[in-house]
Motif scaffolding. Structure first.
Motif, short mmCIF file in Angstrom:
data_model
loop_
_atom_site.label_atom_id
_atom_site.label_comp_id
_atom_site.label_asym_id
_atom_site.label_seq_id
_atom_site.Cartn_x
_atom_site.Cartn_y
_atom_site.Cartn_z
N LEU A 20 0.84 -1.21 0.00
CA LEU A 20 0.00 0.00 0.00
C LEU A 20 0.87 1.25 0.00
N SER A 24 0.69 3.97 -3.01
CA SER A 24 -0.04 5.20 -2.71
C SER A 24 0.81 6.44 -2.96
N LYS A 55 -11.86 -2.63 3.21
CA LYS A 55 -13.19 -2.71 2.62
C LYS A 55 -13.30 -4.03 1.89
N GLU A 58 -10.07 -5.88 1.48
CA GLU A 58 -8.96 -5.21 0.80
C GLU A 58 -8.45 -4.05 1.65
N ILE A 60 -7.27 -0.61 2.06
CA ILE A 60 -7.42 0.59 1.23
C ILE A 60 -6.83 1.84 1.88
N ILE A 90 -3.44 6.40 1.92
CA ILE A 90 -4.72 5.98 1.34
C ILE A 90 -4.50 5.53 -0.10
N LYS A 91 -5.16 4.46 -0.47
CA LYS A 91 -5.00 3.91 -1.81
C LYS A 91 -5.56 4.88 -2.86
N LEU A 93 -7.57 5.18 -5.55
CA LEU A 93 -8.62 4.45 -6.26
C LEU A 93 -9.35 5.32 -7.29
N GLN A 106 -11.66 9.46 0.56
CA GLN A 106 -10.61 9.78 1.53
C GLN A 106 -11.20 10.19 2.87
N VAL A 109 -12.32 7.09 4.80
CA VAL A 109 -11.19 6.33 5.34
C VAL A 109 -10.62 7.03 6.56
#
Length: 332
Positions: A20, A24, A55, A58, A60, A90-91, A93, A106, A109
């Motif tokens: 991650l 990221s 989530k 996964e 994230i 934070i991933k 996405l 974001q 999270v």
């Protein structure tokens, strides 16, 4: 975003975390489990923490920091053991142009991790997110205090000679006339002797013991993630030294030290210039120069014409610890 699960990661999930961090935009060397292992020394009462946000199984997002007992308080911080950044990752996405989706994701999270952190009985928390973590509104909406700090980024893809100022060029010539030589010399003892002298002259001790600098330098140098350079006078005396660490995104000028007796030699300028050239030759794209918050250091680094970049330091204390800090300030 619903159905987010936050929990402490165990050692079997460290690879997930490091993946991650690697992927990221927010991830740095200082978020990695390797760095946390180096900094989180139980013998010194520092303990590492990795909170993971999942989530549907996964990972994230998450948060990394260290904690220690201070008097009767449990303090969490990303700054222990001269760690410049840490905190939230934070991933990526969502496309940066999809503002609504990205901000909603974001925020969800961050809110989920902050709620979990609130259940952990931490009396005071101090988190310095990296410059790439721009949006701190989810923190301030939860009554965290946000203070802006600064760093310098030097673009190594550009021609260095075209970037640096005339002042730097003149100091480089001065250092060469003074016979200053630059060596790629990985010696924690050389660095620490310079560092200790600097602090001792101000009646202070270095922020970390010698064994920590030695451990970090040896470990990261052996794994190809750190190097050190020294500027020496014709007499052989060390005038200046800098330790650089890196990840796959950029290099970081982690710590530097110099002998004030040789300040007029311009050795430090020649040292920094040579490091920039060598990093460029090694195909690094960017150097975080790390020194924009101390006036005299900022004045020195700005002469290389880097880009100024803000980052945010976030803090929150419970009532008891907040009262203690207020009393301490009154009697400082």
């Amino acid at each position: 975003m619903k159905n987010l699960d936050v929990r402490d990661l165990d050692s079997s999930e460290y690879k997930l975390w490091d993946n991650l961090v690697e992927e990221s935009l927010h991830g740095t060397l200082f978020h990695t489990t390797d760095w946390l292992k180096l900094s989180g020394d139980p013998k010194c009462s520092y303990h590492q923490h990795l909170y993971g946000c999942f989530k549907e199984g996964e990972l994230i997002g998450g948060c990394s920091f260290l904690s220690k007992r201070f008097r009767s308080f449990n303090i969490g911080s990303t700054a222990f053991n001269i760690t410049p950044y840490g905190g939230f990752v934070i991933k990526d996405l969502y496309d940066q142009n999809k503002t609504h989706e990205m901000e909603s994701f974001q925020t969800s999270v961050v809110q989920s991790i902050l709620a979990y952190m609130g259940s952990k009985k931490i009396d005071g928390a101090f988190i310095a997110n990296p410059p790439e973590f721009v949006d701190v509104r989810p923190f301030t909406h939860e009554d965290w205090t946000a203070d802006v700090k600064y760093t310098y980024y030097f673009d190594l893809t550009k021609n260095i000679e075209d970037t640096i100022s005339k002042t730097v060029k003149n100091n480089i010539k001065k250092a060469l006339r003074n016979g200053v030589q630059i060596y790629n010399e990985c010696s924690a003892q050389v660095f620490y002797d310079l560092w200790k002298d600097t602090y001792n002259k101000h009646g202070l001790k270095p922020p970390v013991p010698f064994r920590f600098i030695e451990h970090v330098l040896d470990t990261l140098h052996n794994t190809g993630k750190a190097d050190m350079w020294v500027a020496r006078m014709p007499s052989g005396e060390a005038a200046s030294a800098e330790i650089v660490v890196w990840d796959s995104k950029r290099a970081y000028l982690w710590v530097a030290a110099s002998n004030r007796a040789f300040k007029s030699s311009a050795a430090s300028t020649l040292l920094t210039y040579n490091i920039l050239k060598e990093l460029k030759d090694r195909n690094f794209k960017e150097l975080n120069m790390m020194t924009a918050n101390v006036p005299h250091l900022a004045s020195y680094m700005s002469a290389f014409n880097p880009k100024l970049a803000p980052y945010y330091v976030l803090s929150k204390n419970n009532t008891k610890y907040g009262f203690y800090r207020s009393i301490c300030k009154i009697f400082d």
